[in-house]
Design a protein around this motif. Structure first.
Motif, PDB file in Angstrom:
ATOM      1  N   GLN A 164       0.910  -1.112   0.158  1.00 54.16           N
ATOM      2  CA  GLN A 164      -0.074  -0.102  -0.117  1.00 54.16           C
ATOM      3  C   GLN A 164       0.824   1.245   0.068  1.00 54.16           C
ATOM      4  O   GLN A 164       2.057   1.434   0.694  1.00 54.16           O
ATOM      5  N   VAL A 165       0.383   2.314  -0.605  1.00 55.89           N
ATOM      6  CA  VAL A 165       1.037   3.654  -0.661  1.00 55.89           C
ATOM      7  C   VAL A 165      -0.104   4.710  -0.133  1.00 55.89           C
ATOM      8  O   VAL A 165      -1.030   4.633  -0.665  1.00 55.89           O
ATOM      9  N   LEU A 166       0.614   5.457   0.800  1.00 52.40           N
ATOM     10  CA  LEU A 166      -0.238   6.814   1.286  1.00 52.40           C
ATOM     11  C   LEU A 166       0.392   7.941   1.012  1.00 52.40           C
ATOM     12  O   LEU A 166       1.698   8.098   1.392  1.00 52.40           O
ATOM     13  N   ALA A 167      -0.126   8.751   0.130  1.00 54.37           N
ATOM     14  CA  ALA A 167       0.284   9.999  -0.096  1.00 54.37           C
ATOM     15  C   ALA A 167      -0.279  11.278   0.433  1.00 54.37           C
ATOM     16  O   ALA A 167      -1.502  11.423   0.472  1.00 54.37           O
ATOM     17  N   LEU A 168       0.469  11.931   1.241  1.00 50.53           N
ATOM     18  CA  LEU A 168      -0.159  12.904   1.809  1.00 50.53           C
ATOM     19  C   LEU A 168       0.191  14.260   1.103  1.00 50.53           C
ATOM     20  O   LEU A 168       1.321  14.575   0.698  1.00 50.53           O
ATOM     21  N   ILE A 169      -0.831  15.214   1.029  1.00 50.27           N
ATOM     22  CA  ILE A 169      -0.386  16.707   0.663  1.00 50.27           C
ATOM     23  C   ILE A 169      -0.637  17.659   1.832  1.00 50.27           C
ATOM     24  O   ILE A 169      -1.624  18.118   2.066  1.00 50.27           O
ATOM     25  N   GLU A 170       0.532  18.078   2.332  1.00 49.19           N
ATOM     26  CA  GLU A 170       0.374  19.028   3.639  1.00 49.19           C
ATOM     27  C   GLU A 170       0.635  20.327   3.041  1.00 49.19           C
ATOM     28  O   GLU A 170       1.736  21.014   3.082  1.00 49.19           O
TER      29      GLU A 170
END
Length: 558
Positions: free
Chosen positions: A339-345
């Motif tokens: 799984q990949v979790l991508a965050l845009i902060e």
């Protein structure tokens, strides 16, 4: 003795971001303070705006007993100020000037600026008046201190950052020519505006005329004060060779000294403490994502992120989302559980934390319930349906379904430990990352990738960033993931190629054994170590010498 480097006795630095956390200049000044304090102690003075609001200047600690003669000297010239300490490493002296009274005479100030320096303020709008009155007040403060409190033998440097500090520097130079002035542009107003208006900066770079573009983009006032500040300062500086080229083209003047941005690593946890912070932050991030999406994300989920000022195109948020959409499509077609979790902060027009997400986190049944409505964002926005990042996520069909192996989440707030969802500072969440992605289109330096490396997180940046160019210079070749920083070539026409390369870099990391990932993390940290202020401060000493030499030469000629 003629070759000996001249050193100031007093350094005054002024910026809208002194004790006012707005953007990258705050980091430049606050992180560098400790290094300069070790040499100059309280003869290093930062000057910022007194913004009055209860939520402003929160890291300023007033000390009414500090430098009382300076405060009186300012008062004698009709200027109110508060003097204290900036609550950053080193705790340097900070002066907050009250600039509000000057609004009553701003037209006279602008008229004089035109007569003396040809600064065109006629078509000013937006934040121009506020910044200029602050700048004027800052210059007046230093004029008072130099004329009434210092000795004629004292060598004084006044460094003004960005166009927002230029007007005061110009008047100070006119009235106190003995003060050595340095003007630093961190990004030209025209270069940033060209990019922000979706024009191609690089394909037509040699054909751009700064004055002409200022007219076209309604930037005459800001461009005028920036250009005149660059020409009148004793020393003109910027943060990278990349921006030096831009200054030469758009301001018709190359810089005298390049001042690359460094950092202090004191705030980076070490050893077991770093491991603890990383573990806690990863658990927090995965819990939030699981509660939001209704999917139980495993501990070995690859966490990637991007962050920075909300500058959609310049920061490359569009390319980041494009690459995550491509990665999702590819991984969904491949057997496996990764799984990949991508965050845009990225700070947006924040309303507050989502109540339903807070409730789900409180109940603790993470990944066991249905997804929350709109499982792509952690906080409520005032303008959810108009937000450009949200619109792109929806346009790309990113829905964070349980079966999606790539999930993308927008974190639209400043991460200062009190956001209501993560309640952790940005740097702790940064430590949780496996990879950070910064596909910048316009980035004069680039603190976010440097900070990423400092926290042992390999990253991707582009050769359109000053940091990316510096990495390539240090390595002697184009940086790759194995070096800790992958520097991707970017230009006006390879948008999808950059997105694809980032997608491939994430896939490469997915297939990298844990031991090799650790080696890559260590290489990223080693690169960051080369960019500490203790290595870069020499360029500031060079700028001080350059400015003081100009003043000395001018004095001897007269």
């Amino acid at each position: 003795m003629k070759n000996e480097q001249l050193k100031p006795d007093y350094i005054f630095e002024t910026s809208w971001e002194v004790c006012n956390k707005v953007g990258g200049i705050y980091t430049v000044l606050s992180s560098r303070a400790k290094t300069l304090m070790s040499v100059y102690q309280d003869k290093l003075v930062f000057i910022g705006p007194d913004l009055k609001q209860p939520t402003a200047n929160v890291d300023f600690c007033e000390d009414e007993g500090l430098l009382p003669t300076w405060k009186k000297a300012a008062a004698d010239l009709g200027l109110k100020c508060r003097i204290g300490r900036w609550n950053v490493p080193g705790k340097p002296v900070a002066v907050l000037v009250d600039f509000a009274p000057f609004f009553e005479i701003k037209d006279e100030i602008y008229a004089e600026a035109w007569d003396l320096f040809r600064v065109d303020s006629l078509h000013a709008y937006g934040d121009y008046d506020e910044a200029s009155m602050f700048s004027y007040a800052a210059g007046r403060f230093v004029e008072a201190v130099v004329s009434l409190c210092l000795t004629p033998a004292d060598k004084v440097v006044y460094q003004a950052h960005e166009w927002m500090s230029g007007l005061g520097m110009l008047f100070l130079k006119k009235h106190m020519p003995r003060v050595a002035t340095i003007f630093t542009t961190h990004a030209t107003s025209i270069g940033r505006s060209i990019c922000g208006n979706d024009k191609q900066l690089y394909a037509y770079f040699e054909g751009y005329n700064g004055d002409q573009m200022a007219q076209e983009l309604h930037m005459v006032a800001k461009h005028s004060i920036e250009k005149q500040s660059a020409w009148h300062a004793d020393c003109f500086t910027t943060v990278s060779r990349f921006t030096d080229r831009e200054c030469k083209q758009l301001l018709d003047k190359p810089v005298d000294v390049v001042l690359p941005n460094g950092f202090e690593n004191d705030f980076v946890p070490q050893g077991a403490q770093f491991t603890k912070v990383r573990k806690q932050a990863r658990r927090c991030i995965l819990d939030v994502a699981s509660a939001l999406t209704g999917s139980a994300l495993p501990d070995d989920t690859l966490i990637v992120s991007t962050s920075g000022r909300n500058d959609y195109r310049c920061k490359g948020f569009d390319v980041f989302l494009e690459s995550m959409a491509e990665l999702r499509a590819q991984l969904n077609d491949i057997p496996g559980k990764q799984q990949v979790l991508a965050l845009i902060e990225v700070p947006c027009w924040l309303e507050g934390p989502r109540a339903d997400l807070q409730e789900a986190l409180l109940k603790g049944k993470l990944g066991q319930a249905a997804p929350l409505p709109n499982p792509i964002i952690t906080h409520d926005l005032h303008n959810l349906d108009e937000d450009r990042i949200v619109a792109t996520i929806r346009h790309l069909g990113i829905e964070n379904r349980p079966e999606d192996k790539v999930k993308v989440i927008l974190v639209p707030c400043y991460l200062e430990g009190n956001d209501g969802i993560f309640n952790m500072p940005y740097y702790h969440l940064l430590a949780a990352n496996d990879l950070a992605l910064y596909p910048s289109y316009y980035e004069p330096w680039g603190y976010t990738p440097l900070e990423s490396c400092a926290f042992h997180t390999p990253c991707v940046t582009t050769d359109l960033s000053g940091f990316g160019q510096w990495v390539d210079e240090v390595l002697g070749h184009e940086g790759t993931l194995n070096d800790g920083v992958h520097v991707i070539h970017r230009d006006d026409s390879n948008y999808f190629e950059v997105a694809h390369q980032m997608c491939e870099t994430v896939k490469q990391l997915l297939g990298t054994p844990v031991r090799k990932r650790t080696a890559t993390r260590n290489k990223a940290a080693a690169l960051a170590d080369k960019a500490q202020w203790k290595h870069f401060i020499k360029y500031y000493y060079e700028a001080y010498h350059f400015a003081l030499s100009r003043v000395e030469l001018s004095t001897n000629e007269n």
